[in-house]
Design a protein around this motif. Structure first.
Motif, PDB file in Angstrom:
ATOM      1  N   PHE A  59       0.830  -1.202   0.000  1.00  0.00           N
ATOM      2  CA  PHE A  59       0.000   0.000   0.000  1.00  0.00           C
ATOM      3  C   PHE A  59       0.866   1.254   0.000  1.00  0.00           C
ATOM      4  N   LEU A  60       0.397   2.290  -0.674  1.00  0.00           N
ATOM      5  CA  LEU A  60       1.054   3.590  -0.568  1.00  0.00           C
ATOM      6  C   LEU A  60       0.693   4.209   0.780  1.00  0.00           C
ATOM      7  N   PRO A  61       1.657   4.688   1.531  1.00  0.00           N
ATOM      8  CA  PRO A  61       1.372   5.217   2.877  1.00  0.00           C
ATOM      9  C   PRO A  61       0.901   6.670   2.846  1.00  0.00           C
ATOM     10  N   LEU A  62      -0.232   6.904   2.194  1.00  0.00           N
ATOM     11  CA  LEU A  62      -0.714   8.280   2.049  1.00  0.00           C
ATOM     12  C   LEU A  62      -1.475   8.749   3.284  1.00  0.00           C
ATOM     13  N   TRP A  63      -2.273   7.884   3.867  1.00  0.00           N
ATOM     14  CA  TRP A  63      -3.071   8.241   5.044  1.00  0.00           C
ATOM     15  C   TRP A  63      -2.697   7.316   6.196  1.00  0.00           C
ATOM     16  N   SER A 659     -12.618   5.678   0.343  1.00  0.00           N
ATOM     17  CA  SER A 659     -11.224   5.788  -0.110  1.00  0.00           C
ATOM     18  C   SER A 659     -10.688   7.208   0.037  1.00  0.00           C
ATOM     19  N   PHE A 660      -9.396   7.269   0.260  1.00  0.00           N
ATOM     20  CA  PHE A 660      -8.666   8.541   0.348  1.00  0.00           C
ATOM     21  C   PHE A 660      -7.913   8.700  -0.964  1.00  0.00           C
ATOM     22  N   GLU A 661      -8.284   9.714  -1.760  1.00  0.00           N
ATOM     23  CA  GLU A 661      -7.755   9.843  -3.114  1.00  0.00           C
ATOM     24  C   GLU A 661      -7.235  11.254  -3.388  1.00  0.00           C
ATOM     25  N   PRO A 662      -6.059  11.569  -2.890  1.00  0.00           N
ATOM     26  CA  PRO A 662      -5.465  12.888  -3.177  1.00  0.00           C
ATOM     27  C   PRO A 662      -4.791  12.880  -4.545  1.00  0.00           C
TER      28      PRO A 662
END
Length: 696
Positions: A59-63, A659-662
């Protein structure tokens, strides 16, 4: 003094020397017998571990959902999220108590080698470069801030940036431009915000000074060349920093520290005048908080007896243009670090300075400048074959006289007040070597530090005098290194080393689930906690347990505005009902069912079965870029109460994706990644091209 473009190569022998000194000087940490205390594992380690665990889970650690109901990890200025080094460690060995400790030590080593390279620009003697590099590596700033990870990592790249920038100013080429841009990006991505702000002004005045002191008579050509150089350089830095700029810009409007701090707060924790006693007796700064009236980490300014002697000599002797510039710049940053009237003026009239909360941070630029001033003077002393006579003798005897006076003062106060380990019986009757050492460290008084270190420094002063009289530079180098090692070993037990070992810390961390798991749907109030002793080592267990939700606010630098409002309400029991709910729940009073089909930190696929239209509440901080999709329709998520988020659900079975989508952040990340990889590839090609062909 003319700058030299001759490349000072880091030979294996030089690197090995610095590495050996690092291991010995920081032995309590490098041996893993003691862990790095306080903020290191409580504030700086958890986000790095999260980044590592996320990447290993795919996973990308965005949040980051675990710390205080979550925040965008890419906006955390303390985690090194945008540093390629953080990502390299995360996807290779991963973060644990050992790799985290090694990374910190490597930054200190990088700083020392960088100073060795930077002094090479000034064409200084090898002995001077070694002493300067070791002095920067073992300086009081590093000793004081061992627990402040991004203060150390930021300082590590400062001399490298100075080296690359001076090369670029003296000879524009694509290689030099890319080299400087990459190093500046590493500085920006690794540093505490205060270092970034300070670096803008530091390199700004270096730029102005270099331009003003250029003797080129063709002014128009000079401006054009200078402009083109900086245009290309700035474009490269901006491309490399695209993700960082987008990430920080995204969070600034939403968190508390995104605004200029109050004047009183901006004057906190200075490196005040009393702290500068550390240039002679750094050990004296580890005790007596009421005397110094500032945090212990802000007090140490030591950079060796040898360089102190030549720094004072440079102050009274005729200086070249670089010494004048560096001395003036160093003094300016030292005045800023004092706080008081100087910081107040800067707060009101100099942009961005009002965002720097801890004034002691400025002193790394003073130490960088002062070491260079002293190194240049030391080189001139060797080059001109000066003798131990005249001004340097008077300065030496002044230092010696002050040292003797401080020894007498310390002994008198220790004996007359009986505030000394000499009168502490528990030190003598304690069983066990380790415990006896701990008790001895605790028993040393403020006055003891004066006569203990004063006596050590006096012996080294006599050795330095002998070396100067006999022009024995090899022995002076050895003496200076030993002096810096002893200084480190005296100070680290107080400023850097906790009482537990790295193994003990790792044993606590081993209790946490590995990688990213699906959280349990249980009331937040039932989430596990640690004992006080374990929490004192690694911080709140919520940062490691992989369970979402906390009972009270966890101390962490990233404080979202709506999150703070929630916890303030929680103190009045206005929102306490949330604690009795899991991180996902519905507002229905009837029996319902929630199933987490897939979980990642920034995306959840959920099935919800309800008997009436209600809201599905997600106990995560309300923040832009959150969306939900119920079957096929994608919408912006709703805010629930002060702080959380909710999704409307209909009667029956609902399959929901939250989902968190920046999107803008992801695009900026790609730009940064591609730019960094291209720069690294080009630098490798330049390096191979410049290598001489091997003999056939």
């Amino acid at each position: 003094m003319q700058l030299s473009l001759r490349s000072i190569k880091l030979s294996f022998k030089t690197i090995l020397l610095f590495f050996t000194i690092l291991i010995i000087a920081f032995l309590p940490i490098s041996s893993f017998l003691f862990f790095i205390k306080n903020d290191a594992f409580i504030n700086y380690f958890p986000p790095k571990l999260f980044i590592s665990e996320s990447l290993k889970s795919g996973f990308l650690p965005l949040w980051n959902p675990y710390i205080n109901f979550g925040f965008p990890q890419y906006g955390d200025m303390n985690s090194g999220f945008w540093s390629p080094i953080t990502w390299l460690i995360s996807i290779s060995v991963g973060y644990n108590a050992y790799s985290f400790t090694i990374e910190l030590l490597l930054y200190i080593l990088v700083g020392g080698l960088g100073m060795y390279k930077a002094t090479g620009i000034f064409n200084l003697a090898h002995t001077v470069r070694v002493i300067s590099g070791v002095a920067f590596m073992c300086c009081g700033y590093n000793l004081g801030h061992l627990q402040h990870f991004n203060w150390i990592s930021g300082a590590a790249f400062l001399p490298w940036c100075l080296w690359s920038y001076l090369i670029l100013l003296n000879k524009f080429s694509l290689k030099n431009c890319i080299q400087a841009a990459v190093l500046f990006y590493l500085l920006i991505a690794s540093s505490h915000p205060g270092i970034i702000i300070s670096a803008i002004y530091f390199f700004g005045v270096v730029c102005i000074f270099s331009f003003a002191s250029d003797k080129d008579k063709l002014f128009k050509m000079k401006i054009k060349s200078f402009g083109v150089t900086h245009l290309v350089f700035l474009i490269l830095v901006l491309l490399l920093s695209a993700g960082l700029i987008a990430g920080y810009s995204d969070i600034v409007p939403n968190f508390i520290r995104g605004e200029k701090i109050g004047l009183n707060d901006s004057l906190s924790n200075p490196t005040n005048l009393k702290s500068w006693i550390s240039v002679l007796l750094p050990f004296a700064t580890v005790k007596n908080d009421s005397f110094y009236n500032t945090d212990p980490s802000m007090r140490n300014c030591y950079f060796s007896l040898t360089l102190l002697l030549f720094f004072l000599l440079a102050c009274i002797k005729q200086k070249d243009r670089w010494q004048k510039f560096l001395l003036g710049t160093g003094v300016a940053f030292a005045l800023l670090s004092l706080g008081g009237i100087f910081k107040t003026f800067a707060y009101n009239f100099i942009p961005l300075i009002g965002y720097v909360r801890l004034n002691g941070e400025f002193r790394i630029f003073s130490l960088l400048c002062f070491i260079l001033v002293a190194a240049i003077e030391f080189h001139k002393f060797i080059q001109h074959k000066n003798k131990f006579e005249g001004a340097i003798v008077w300065i030496y005897y002044l230092i010696e006289l002050i040292t003797v006076a401080l020894i007498i003062f310390g002994l008198y106060q220790s004996i007359s007040s009986r505030e000394s380990f000499l009168f502490t019986k528990s030190v003598l009757i304690t069983h066990g070597t380790v415990q006896r050492l701990k008790d001895f460290i605790d028993a040393i008084s403020f006055y003891d530090t004066f006569w203990i270190e004063g006596s050590i420094q006096l012996l080294f002063l006599w050795g330095i005098k002998w070396c100067l009289r006999n022009s024995n530079w090899a022995w002076l180098q050895r003496l200076t290194i030993v002096n810096l090692i002893i200084t480190c070993l005296l100070n680290i037990p107080y400023t850097g080393a906790g009482k537990a070992s790295v193994q003990q810390v790792q044993s606590v961390l081993n209790q946490a689930p590995q990688r990213i798991i699906t959280p349990v749907l249980q009331p937040i109030i039932r989430n596990d906690t640690l004992s006080k002793a374990a929490s004192a080592m690694i911080g709140n267990w919520s940062m490691y347990s992989k369970q979402i939700g906390v009972k009270e606010e966890v101390s962490y630098p990233i404080i979202l505005k709506n999150m703070r409002a929630y916890f303030q309400n929680l103190e009045t029991n206005a929102d306490s009902a949330f604690l009795n709910k899991p991180f996902l729940f519905t507002t229905s009073s009837l029996k319902d069912s929630i199933f987490i089909n897939r979980f990642s930190p920034d995306e959840m696929k959920i099935s919800v079965i309800v008997q009436e239209p209600v809201e599905l509440v997600l106990q995560q901080n309300f923040y832009p870029h959150w969306y939900y999709k119920n079957d096929t329709e994608r919408k912006i998520i709703n805010q629930h109460g002060i702080n959380f988020m909710s999704v409307p659900v209909q009667k029956g079975i609902n399959n929901i994706t939250i989902s968190f989508e920046p999107a803008a952040i992801k695009i900026a990340m790609i730009i940064s990644l591609v730019s960094f990889l291209c720069c690294c590839i080009l630098l490798l090609l330049f390096w191979f091209k410049s290598k001489p062909p091997s003999p056939s």
